[in-house]
Scaffold this motif. Structure first.
Motif, PDB file in Angstrom:
ATOM      1  N   VAL A  88      36.993  41.934  48.341  1.00 28.13           N
ATOM      2  CA  VAL A  88      38.238  41.289  48.826  1.00 28.13           C
ATOM      3  C   VAL A  88      38.542  39.961  48.029  1.00 28.13           C
ATOM      4  O   VAL A  88      37.713  38.790  48.399  1.00 28.13           O
ATOM      5  CB  VAL A  88      38.457  41.227  50.198  1.00 28.13           C
ATOM      6  CG1 VAL A  88      39.742  40.503  50.667  1.00 28.13           C
ATOM      7  CG2 VAL A  88      38.250  42.571  50.920  1.00 28.13           C
ATOM      8  N   THR A  89      39.367  39.717  47.088  1.00 33.75           N
ATOM      9  CA  THR A  89      39.232  38.912  46.097  1.00 33.75           C
ATOM     10  C   THR A  89      40.910  37.912  45.882  1.00 33.75           C
ATOM     11  O   THR A  89      41.770  38.583  45.878  1.00 33.75           O
ATOM     12  CB  THR A  89      39.034  39.200  44.781  1.00 33.75           C
ATOM     13  OG1 THR A  89      37.834  40.200  44.815  1.00 33.75           O
ATOM     14  CG2 THR A  89      39.007  38.332  43.804  1.00 33.75           C
ATOM     15  N   ALA A  90      40.584  36.681  45.733  1.00 35.56           N
ATOM     16  CA  ALA A  90      41.691  35.956  45.517  1.00 35.56           C
ATOM     17  C   ALA A  90      41.634  35.450  44.071  1.00 35.56           C
ATOM     18  O   ALA A  90      40.693  34.846  43.583  1.00 35.56           O
ATOM     19  CB  ALA A  90      41.588  34.721  46.533  1.00 35.56           C
ATOM     20  N   LEU A  91      42.655  35.897  43.378  1.00 33.55           N
ATOM     21  CA  LEU A  91      42.882  35.459  41.882  1.00 33.55           C
ATOM     22  C   LEU A  91      43.727  34.287  41.804  1.00 33.55           C
ATOM     23  O   LEU A  91      44.743  34.320  42.475  1.00 33.55           O
ATOM     24  CB  LEU A  91      43.257  36.830  41.349  1.00 33.55           C
ATOM     25  CG  LEU A  91      42.595  37.882  41.409  1.00 33.55           C
ATOM     26  CD1 LEU A  91      43.157  39.195  40.660  1.00 33.55           C
ATOM     27  CD2 LEU A  91      40.931  38.003  40.954  1.00 33.55           C
ATOM     28  N   SER A  92      43.527  33.749  40.661  1.00 30.97           N
ATOM     29  CA  SER A  92      44.626  32.724  40.100  1.00 30.97           C
ATOM     30  C   SER A  92      45.624  33.392  39.295  1.00 30.97           C
ATOM     31  O   SER A  92      46.964  33.549  39.935  1.00 30.97           O
ATOM     32  CB  SER A  92      44.106  31.649  39.233  1.00 30.97           C
ATOM     33  OG  SER A  92      43.367  32.268  38.282  1.00 30.97           O
ATOM     34  N   ARG A  93      45.341  34.182  38.587  1.00 32.17           N
ATOM     35  CA  ARG A  93      46.504  34.953  37.392  1.00 32.17           C
ATOM     36  C   ARG A  93      45.904  36.287  37.374  1.00 32.17           C
ATOM     37  O   ARG A  93      44.554  36.706  37.611  1.00 32.17           O
ATOM     38  CB  ARG A  93      46.456  34.275  36.183  1.00 32.17           C
ATOM     39  CG  ARG A  93      47.018  32.819  36.232  1.00 32.17           C
ATOM     40  CD  ARG A  93      48.347  32.709  36.823  1.00 32.17           C
ATOM     41  NE  ARG A  93      48.878  31.461  37.055  1.00 32.17           N
ATOM     42  CZ  ARG A  93      50.189  30.935  37.455  1.00 32.17           C
ATOM     43  NH1 ARG A  93      50.867  31.750  37.920  1.00 32.17           N
ATOM     44  NH2 ARG A  93      50.289  29.984  37.465  1.00 32.17           N
ATOM     45  N   CYS A  94      46.762  37.245  37.036  1.00 34.33           N
ATOM     46  CA  CYS A  94      46.434  38.785  37.079  1.00 34.33           C
ATOM     47  C   CYS A  94      45.471  38.895  35.750  1.00 34.33           C
ATOM     48  O   CYS A  94      44.989  39.932  35.744  1.00 34.33           O
ATOM     49  CB  CYS A  94      47.610  39.415  36.637  1.00 34.33           C
ATOM     50  SG  CYS A  94      48.664  39.031  35.445  1.00 34.33           S
ATOM     51  N   ALA A  95      45.284  38.117  34.834  1.00 32.64           N
ATOM     52  CA  ALA A  95      44.372  38.153  33.706  1.00 32.64           C
ATOM     53  C   ALA A  95      42.852  38.302  34.054  1.00 32.64           C
ATOM     54  O   ALA A  95      42.168  38.835  33.644  1.00 32.64           O
ATOM     55  CB  ALA A  95      44.756  37.217  32.849  1.00 32.64           C
ATOM     56  N   VAL A  96      42.628  37.957  35.284  1.00 29.68           N
ATOM     57  CA  VAL A  96      41.534  37.996  35.972  1.00 29.68           C
ATOM     58  C   VAL A  96      40.951  39.665  35.753  1.00 29.68           C
ATOM     59  O   VAL A  96      39.774  39.963  36.187  1.00 29.68           O
ATOM     60  CB  VAL A  96      41.082  37.140  37.229  1.00 29.68           C
ATOM     61  CG1 VAL A  96      39.611  37.422  37.733  1.00 29.68           C
ATOM     62  CG2 VAL A  96      41.595  35.780  36.955  1.00 29.68           C
ATOM     63  N   ALA A  97      41.904  40.580  36.123  1.00 25.16           N
ATOM     64  CA  ALA A  97      41.608  41.754  36.133  1.00 25.16           C
ATOM     65  C   ALA A  97      41.013  42.248  35.038  1.00 25.16           C
ATOM     66  O   ALA A  97      40.217  43.329  34.918  1.00 25.16           O
ATOM     67  CB  ALA A  97      42.989  42.725  36.640  1.00 25.16           C
ATOM     68  N   LEU A  98      41.028  41.659  33.842  1.00 22.29           N
ATOM     69  CA  LEU A  98      40.305  41.791  32.719  1.00 22.29           C
ATOM     70  C   LEU A  98      38.752  42.163  32.864  1.00 22.29           C
ATOM     71  O   LEU A  98      37.992  43.006  32.438  1.00 22.29           O
ATOM     72  CB  LEU A  98      40.522  41.127  31.552  1.00 22.29           C
ATOM     73  CG  LEU A  98      41.859  41.024  30.851  1.00 22.29           C
ATOM     74  CD1 LEU A  98      42.104  39.772  29.884  1.00 22.29           C
ATOM     75  CD2 LEU A  98      42.115  42.338  30.102  1.00 22.29           C
ATOM     76  N   ALA A  99      38.306  41.211  33.938  1.00 21.10           N
ATOM     77  CA  ALA A  99      36.835  41.152  34.398  1.00 21.10           C
ATOM     78  C   ALA A  99      36.492  42.155  35.532  1.00 21.10           C
ATOM     79  O   ALA A  99      35.549  42.770  35.719  1.00 21.10           O
ATOM     80  CB  ALA A  99      36.609  40.044  34.572  1.00 21.10           C
ATOM     81  N   ALA A 137      46.805  42.460  30.965  1.00 22.60           N
ATOM     82  CA  ALA A 137      45.690  42.391  31.987  1.00 22.60           C
ATOM     83  C   ALA A 137      45.261  43.790  32.294  1.00 22.60           C
ATOM     84  O   ALA A 137      44.134  44.195  32.879  1.00 22.60           O
ATOM     85  CB  ALA A 137      46.386  41.743  33.163  1.00 22.60           C
ATOM     86  N   LEU A 138      46.209  44.762  32.176  1.00 25.05           N
ATOM     87  CA  LEU A 138      45.794  46.073  32.555  1.00 25.05           C
ATOM     88  C   LEU A 138      45.464  47.059  31.525  1.00 25.05           C
ATOM     89  O   LEU A 138      44.648  47.807  31.396  1.00 25.05           O
ATOM     90  CB  LEU A 138      47.002  46.798  33.450  1.00 25.05           C
ATOM     91  CG  LEU A 138      46.693  48.056  34.010  1.00 25.05           C
ATOM     92  CD1 LEU A 138      45.483  48.191  34.828  1.00 25.05           C
ATOM     93  CD2 LEU A 138      47.998  48.602  34.606  1.00 25.05           C
ATOM     94  N   SER A 139      45.913  46.563  30.368  1.00 24.13           N
ATOM     95  CA  SER A 139      45.951  47.298  29.317  1.00 24.13           C
ATOM     96  C   SER A 139      44.226  47.325  28.453  1.00 24.13           C
ATOM     97  O   SER A 139      43.721  48.229  28.009  1.00 24.13           O
ATOM     98  CB  SER A 139      46.769  46.969  28.028  1.00 24.13           C
ATOM     99  OG  SER A 139      46.708  45.815  27.682  1.00 24.13           O
ATOM    100  N   GLY A 140      43.607  46.112  28.967  1.00 22.56           N
ATOM    101  CA  GLY A 140      42.221  45.989  28.534  1.00 22.56           C
ATOM    102  C   GLY A 140      41.250  46.824  29.307  1.00 22.56           C
ATOM    103  O   GLY A 140      40.685  47.462  28.809  1.00 22.56           O
ATOM    104  N   PRO A 141      41.472  46.901  30.503  1.00 18.90           N
ATOM    105  CA  PRO A 141      40.643  48.020  31.280  1.00 18.90           C
ATOM    106  C   PRO A 141      40.992  49.135  30.902  1.00 18.90           C
ATOM    107  O   PRO A 141      39.784  50.142  31.205  1.00 18.90           O
ATOM    108  CB  PRO A 141      40.881  47.598  32.905  1.00 18.90           C
ATOM    109  CG  PRO A 141      41.220  46.197  32.680  1.00 18.90           C
ATOM    110  CD  PRO A 141      42.031  45.946  31.528  1.00 18.90           C
TER     111      PRO A 141
END
Length: 276
Positions: A88-99, A137-141
């Motif tokens: 359960v995660t708090a992100l700053s920006r959606c680009a963190v979804a790359l990780a 952000a989603l296209s990388g995964p």
């Protein structure tokens, strides 16, 4: 923070750093999301990264600057998922979804990623009209380009919800069925239920999926969801196993702002996390 439940442990994480930020407000907002989640679950998150001035430059430079903290985030997810944790995660920006999403795909290949966002975020470095890292952000995964952080998410395991600011190359992917889309509207709950099909779910929430003005966000795209819409969607998804939740793109200028309305709207999901 740990909260023991039947199948695993709720694992709170706060990505506090800069990841493709246009400004510093997303880093402040992530602190508020983390605080609301900590209050909801009763503990403190593991913090990855630290705030620094936003660069507001092209995707390649942004990725290079964020890469050490994104790699740390990837290691955090790898460890907690290997240990049976439910992120359960708090992100700053959606680009963190790359990780985060490549680790979800590796450990839970049966799970569908439900991506709540005003944008599709499935551009590539070759198709992006803006050069914004978050738009990739989603296209990388999904393996549409190599971020250096992994991929593995199958297109049939990605469902966009609420996307309405969609670039032509993204629309072509959607039109040919490469990625599913559930639009905002009165039929959203039933269409979401159909798209998920009872599969395990990992939820990504970009706060700009909401109607502008509901909460502060970097982008204001008309035609968004209300908090009541988000709550109804959360009720639908709570019928499934919840593999994890990440919340990002809330902006704030100070701690006087609150993330509580968003977290409260997600309460059915958060209860399901405790049952997962």
């Amino acid at each position: 923070m740990t909260a023991t439940h039947r199948a695993g442990t709720v694992a709170l994480t706060h990505f506090a750093g800069c990841a493709g930020d246009h400004n510093d407000r997303g880093m402040v907002g992530s602190q508020l999301v983390a605080a609301s989640l900590a209050a909801r679950f009763g503990g403190q998150p593991v913090v990855i990264g630290e705030p620094r001035p936003a660069l507001s430059v092209g995707w390649e430079e942004e990725l290079a600057a964020a890469l050490p903290e994104l790699q740390a985030m990837s290691r955090r997810y790898e460890q907690l998922l290997a240990d049976g944790g439910v992120p359960v995660t708090a992100l700053s920006r959606c680009a963190v979804a790359l990780a985060t999403l490549p680790r979800i795909a590796a450990h839970r290949p049966d799970a569908v990623v439900v991506w709540f966002d005003a944008h599709a975020d499935i551009n590539t470095p070759q198709t992006t009209p803006t050069g914004y890292l978050g738009g990739l952000a989603l296209s990388g995964p999904l393996g549409l380009w190599d971020s250096g952080l992994g991929s593995g998410l199958l297109p049939q395991n990605a469902v966009l919800v609420g996307a309405r600011d969609i670039d032509p190359p993204e629309q072509r992917l959607i039109d040919r069925g490469a990625v599913g889309l559930v639009p905002v509207g009165p039929r959203l709950p039933e269409e979401l239920r159909r798209a998920v099909g009872g599969r395990p779910v990992y939820v990504h929430l970009d706060c700009d999926v909401l109607e502008p003005g509901v909460v502060a966000t970097d982008y204001r795209v008309p035609g968004g969801m209300s908090l009541a819409d988000l709550h109804r969607a959360a009720e639908v998804l709570a019928e499934c196993e919840i593999v994890g939740v990440e919340i990002g793109e809330l902006e704030a200028d100070s701690e006087a702002t609150t993330a509580a309305p968003v977290v409260e709207a997600l309460e059915p999901l958060l209860r399901a996390v405790e049952r997962a």
